[in-house]
Design a protein around this motif. Structure first.
Motif, mmCIF file in Angstrom:
data_model
loop_
_atom_site.group_PDB
_atom_site.id
_atom_site.type_symbol
_atom_site.label_atom_id
_atom_site.label_comp_id
_atom_site.label_asym_id
_atom_site.label_seq_id
_atom_site.Cartn_x
_atom_site.Cartn_y
_atom_site.Cartn_z
ATOM 1 N N ARG A 251 -51.884 21.990 30.487
ATOM 2 C CA ARG A 251 -51.562 23.417 29.162
ATOM 3 C C ARG A 251 -50.533 21.503 28.849
ATOM 4 O O ARG A 251 -51.030 21.864 27.236
ATOM 5 N N LYS A 252 -50.350 20.376 28.882
ATOM 6 C CA LYS A 252 -50.836 19.629 28.098
ATOM 7 C C LYS A 252 -52.012 18.851 26.908
ATOM 8 O O LYS A 252 -51.959 18.862 25.805
ATOM 9 N N ALA A 253 -53.077 19.707 28.014
ATOM 10 C CA ALA A 253 -54.593 18.948 27.756
ATOM 11 C C ALA A 253 -54.341 20.456 25.981
ATOM 12 O O ALA A 253 -55.190 19.433 25.020
ATOM 13 N N LEU A 254 -54.426 21.759 27.085
ATOM 14 C CA LEU A 254 -54.649 22.193 25.608
ATOM 15 C C LEU A 254 -53.817 22.130 24.885
ATOM 16 O O LEU A 254 -53.928 22.404 23.062
ATOM 17 N N PHE A 255 -52.071 21.640 24.843
ATOM 18 C CA PHE A 255 -51.362 21.738 23.797
ATOM 19 C C PHE A 255 -52.059 20.182 22.766
ATOM 20 O O PHE A 255 -51.804 20.379 20.660
ATOM 21 N N SER A 256 -53.107 19.315 23.186
ATOM 22 C CA SER A 256 -52.852 17.998 22.069
ATOM 23 C C SER A 256 -53.910 18.533 21.584
ATOM 24 O O SER A 256 -54.649 18.368 20.150
ATOM 25 N N LYS A 257 -55.082 19.968 22.534
ATOM 26 C CA LYS A 257 -56.153 20.240 21.904
ATOM 27 C C LYS A 257 -55.523 21.268 20.207
ATOM 28 O O LYS A 257 -56.120 20.964 19.648
ATOM 29 N N GLU A 258 -54.990 21.719 20.566
ATOM 30 C CA GLU A 258 -54.315 22.480 18.942
ATOM 31 C C GLU A 258 -53.350 21.939 17.757
ATOM 32 O O GLU A 258 -53.401 22.114 17.243
ATOM 33 N N ILE A 259 -52.956 21.210 18.524
ATOM 34 C CA ILE A 259 -52.302 20.095 17.084
ATOM 35 C C ILE A 259 -53.287 18.932 16.943
ATOM 36 O O ILE A 259 -53.190 18.937 15.503
ATOM 37 N N ARG A 260 -54.222 19.066 17.796
ATOM 38 C CA ARG A 260 -55.153 17.801 16.858
ATOM 39 C C ARG A 260 -56.212 18.566 15.580
ATOM 40 O O ARG A 260 -56.179 18.261 14.638
ATOM 41 N N PRO B 101 -56.737 32.102 31.153
ATOM 42 C CA PRO B 101 -55.579 33.030 29.060
ATOM 43 C C PRO B 101 -54.569 32.995 28.887
ATOM 44 O O PRO B 101 -54.035 32.529 27.725
ATOM 45 N N GLN B 102 -54.055 33.143 30.294
ATOM 46 C CA GLN B 102 -51.743 32.356 28.951
ATOM 47 C C GLN B 102 -51.586 31.285 28.951
ATOM 48 O O GLN B 102 -51.042 30.793 28.434
ATOM 49 N N ASP B 103 -52.566 30.456 29.902
ATOM 50 C CA ASP B 103 -52.080 29.080 28.808
ATOM 51 C C ASP B 103 -52.240 29.151 28.273
ATOM 52 O O ASP B 103 -52.352 28.128 27.269
ATOM 53 N N ILE B 104 -53.855 28.995 27.357
ATOM 54 C CA ILE B 104 -54.782 28.790 26.024
ATOM 55 C C ILE B 104 -53.825 29.931 24.886
ATOM 56 O O ILE B 104 -53.285 29.409 23.950
ATOM 57 N N LEU B 105 -53.121 30.712 25.656
ATOM 58 C CA LEU B 105 -52.444 30.965 24.827
ATOM 59 C C LEU B 105 -50.816 31.279 24.317
ATOM 60 O O LEU B 105 -49.505 30.884 23.215
ATOM 61 N N SER B 106 -50.251 30.377 25.598
ATOM 62 C CA SER B 106 -48.551 30.049 25.569
ATOM 63 C C SER B 106 -48.872 28.387 24.848
ATOM 64 O O SER B 106 -48.215 27.942 24.073
ATOM 65 N N ALA B 107 -50.168 27.886 24.347
ATOM 66 C CA ALA B 107 -50.512 26.624 23.400
ATOM 67 C C ALA B 107 -49.790 26.852 22.152
ATOM 68 O O ALA B 107 -49.579 26.224 21.283
ATOM 69 N N LYS B 108 -50.682 28.220 22.051
ATOM 70 C CA LYS B 108 -50.834 28.424 20.990
ATOM 71 C C LYS B 108 -49.468 28.596 19.915
ATOM 72 O O LYS B 108 -49.154 28.437 18.955
ATOM 73 N N VAL B 109 -48.531 29.385 20.986
ATOM 74 C CA VAL B 109 -47.242 29.548 20.666
ATOM 75 C C VAL B 109 -46.637 28.465 20.642
ATOM 76 O O VAL B 109 -45.952 28.404 19.395
ATOM 77 N N LEU B 110 -47.040 27.674 21.801
ATOM 78 C CA LEU B 110 -46.223 26.271 21.407
ATOM 79 C C LEU B 110 -46.426 25.157 20.512
ATOM 80 O O LEU B 110 -45.174 24.699 19.948
#
Length: 536
Positions: A298-307, A393-402
């Motif tokens: 989740r942290k890696a996915l969020f880092s990807k989204e913020i970048r 998929p839910q982790d990918i979508l959650s990162a976008k919401v976060l």
């Protein structure tokens, strides 16, 4: 013939978001209803701007014309066209001329770089004509409503209006060329572009707040304005006097528009290939041995989204414009409380629902934050990579919401604290002003991601098409506004029966909290299934 096709393709690229169908799962999502909605919205916005500028020219017409300065009426129109066209197209000019995604493809074909450049300049010229129409049309109509015009005057007005966008295009192309030449050698060119965009936007917002004041001052000080335009801005002096019937002024204005435009075209033709083929701030990487840090999924996915968010000026500004409004409105309410209070008095004449009005205001600002709505559409080129990775998929979508929620949170809490300081409220209202806007923001983030799952846009050519003109961002904005406005309208109806604002805010907070939990649960089940069925 090649030039004609290139212009057609470029115009489709710029305007694709208004006409293109969204694609997800290989099916067409936008039907006649969506097209009709976009057309109605476009006509409405166009009409609003026409009426706005018509009011401006109604205010200026008689003071200028009756004092013998009719040229100033048209000269001011030319200045407004120039400013609107420059601000509206300068960054579009930069991206379309020098940073278009198809630069390498076109340059590899047997097409002259001059032809490619000409097609893009002519396409941008067409966009500037649309900007000009918003101002020139009401200007001409308002003048004809009161004063007689000759056939020669109409011809001079039309010819001058045909020439004026050349001057706008020349200046915006030069400015875009400078930005592209500088940023092509910088590592973090997005910071420069973003800062310039925010500065222009803040200047625009300040002018909007002071619009009526400046128009009244202009109407009262036409003599001073005429001296400024005559001495400091001669092109617009020649523009106005040329329309008034001075042939020498018209020829001078034509020369000012045509000669620099030709010179800029020749200058850009020489450096076009060099700028478009320069590696944009590429950084040489030197390997150094160091410890590897492991992070969770989740942290890696969020880092990807913020970048991803921070790397795109288009995404940051257009999807996060509401972030700028939070501090602007909050600070304005604090330092100019006497100007802000009348708004509260209008919505809350009994002074019993200050907290509710502030929550409404913050919720409406939050509607302008649509970070989650285009986030799936922007994965068009990398969707296959996400779906082929061992990620839920839910982790990918959650990162976008976060991403949507955490980026908004500092700005939202800053505004809440300022409102707490600026206005007197009950304890319950103070708690709600801190909590309810956060819950509304979470709910809007979830709404945006669900709409994007339903209406993804994977056929975009530029990011602006996915972020600004896709179905998901538009629907998300209007649905989020409905979520905020409907409870307030319901309160106005129930308030007659003695329902207190504090109790109602607690009820709305509980309902929105339950809705957020329900949508979060739905995102991990049905939303995950919708994501798995996407096909770019």
């Amino acid at each position: 013939m090649i030039l004609k096709h290139l212009i057609s393709i470029r115009l489709q690229s710029v305007l694709s978001g208004l006409t293109a169908h969204d694609r997800g799962s290989g099916t067409r999502k936008a039907g006649r209803g969506a097209k009709a909605s976009v057309a109605v919205l476009f006509v409405f916005v166009f009409a609003v701007f026409l009426l706005l500028f018509a009011q401006v020219f109604l205010t200026l017409r008689d003071p200028f014309v009756q004092s013998g300065m009719g040229w100033l009426y048209f000269g001011f129109m030319g200045l407004m066209v120039f400013l609107l066209g420059f601000i509206g197209s300068v960054f579009l000019t930069q991206t379309q001329l020098f940073e278009s995604k198809d630069n390498e493809l076109l340059l590899s074909m047997p097409i002259s770089p001059r032809t490619i450049l000409a097609s893009r300049l002519l396409s941008l010229l067409g966009i500037n004509y649309l900007y000009e129409l918003l101002i020139a049309l009401p200007c001409g109509i308002v003048y004809c409503m009161e004063y007689r015009v000759s056939a020669g005057g109409v011809i001079l007005f039309l010819l001058s209006c045909l020439l004026l966008p050349l001057l706008v295009l020349t200046c915006s192309a030069l400015f875009g060329w400078i930005i592209a030449a500088v940023s092509s050698r910088m590592r973090r060119k997005n910071i420069v572009t973003m800062v310039l965009t925010i500065v222009l936007f803040l200047g625009y917002m300040y002018f909007c707040f002071r619009w009526q004041y400046y128009i009244e001052r202009l109407a009262a000080s036409g003599e001073m304005l005429s001296d400024i335009i005559r001495t400091a801005l001669p092109p617009f002096y020649f523009f106005g006097t040329g329309i008034e019937g001075n042939p020498v002024s018209f020829l001078l204005f034509a020369a000012i528009c045509i000669i620099p435009a030709a010179a800029v075209y020749a200058l850009l033709s020489v450096s076009f290939v060099q700028i478009t083929s320069t590696k944009k701030g590429a950084r040489r990487i030197e390997y150094r041995e160091k410890k590897m840090h492991v992070s969770g999924v989740r942290k890696a996915l969020f880092s990807k989204e913020i970048r991803r968010f921070l790397s795109s000026t288009t995404y940051m500004f257009n999807a996060g414009v509401g972030l700028i409004f939070y501090p602007i409105v909050a600070v304005y309410a604090l330092v100019s409380r006497e100007n802000f209070v009348p708004l509260l008095n209008t919505l809350d004449p009994d002074h019993t629902a200050t907290g509710a009005v502030l929550c409404l205001l913050m919720g409406l600002i939050s509607c302008l934050i649509i970070i989650s709505a285009p986030s799936i559409s922007l994965e068009a080129k990398t969707l296959w990579l996400l779906k082929s990775s061992p990620l839920r998929p839910q982790d990918i979508l959650s990162a976008k919401v976060l991403l949507h929620v955490l980026v908004s949170l500092p700005f939202l809490l800053f505004a809440s604290v300022i409102f707490e300081i600026a206005f007197e409220m009950s304890l319950v209202s103070r708690i709600m002003v801190l909590i309810l806007p956060v819950i509304v923001n979470i709910l809007q983030a979830l709404i945006g991601i669900f709409i994007n799952l339903k209406y993804p846009k994977f056929d975009w050519i530029t990011e602006a098409s996915a972020v600004k003109r896709g179905a998901a961002p538009t629907l998300s904005l209007f649905l989020s506004a409905a979520v905020v406005l409907l409870p307030f309208l319901l309160y106005l109806a129930l308030h007659r029966f003695g329902l207190g604002a504090d109790i109602y805010l607690c009820i709305v907070c509980a309902v929105f909290l339950l809705a957020s939990f329900a949508l979060t649960r739905l995102l991990s089940t049905r939303g995950a299934g919708m994501f798995e069925n996407l096909d770019a």
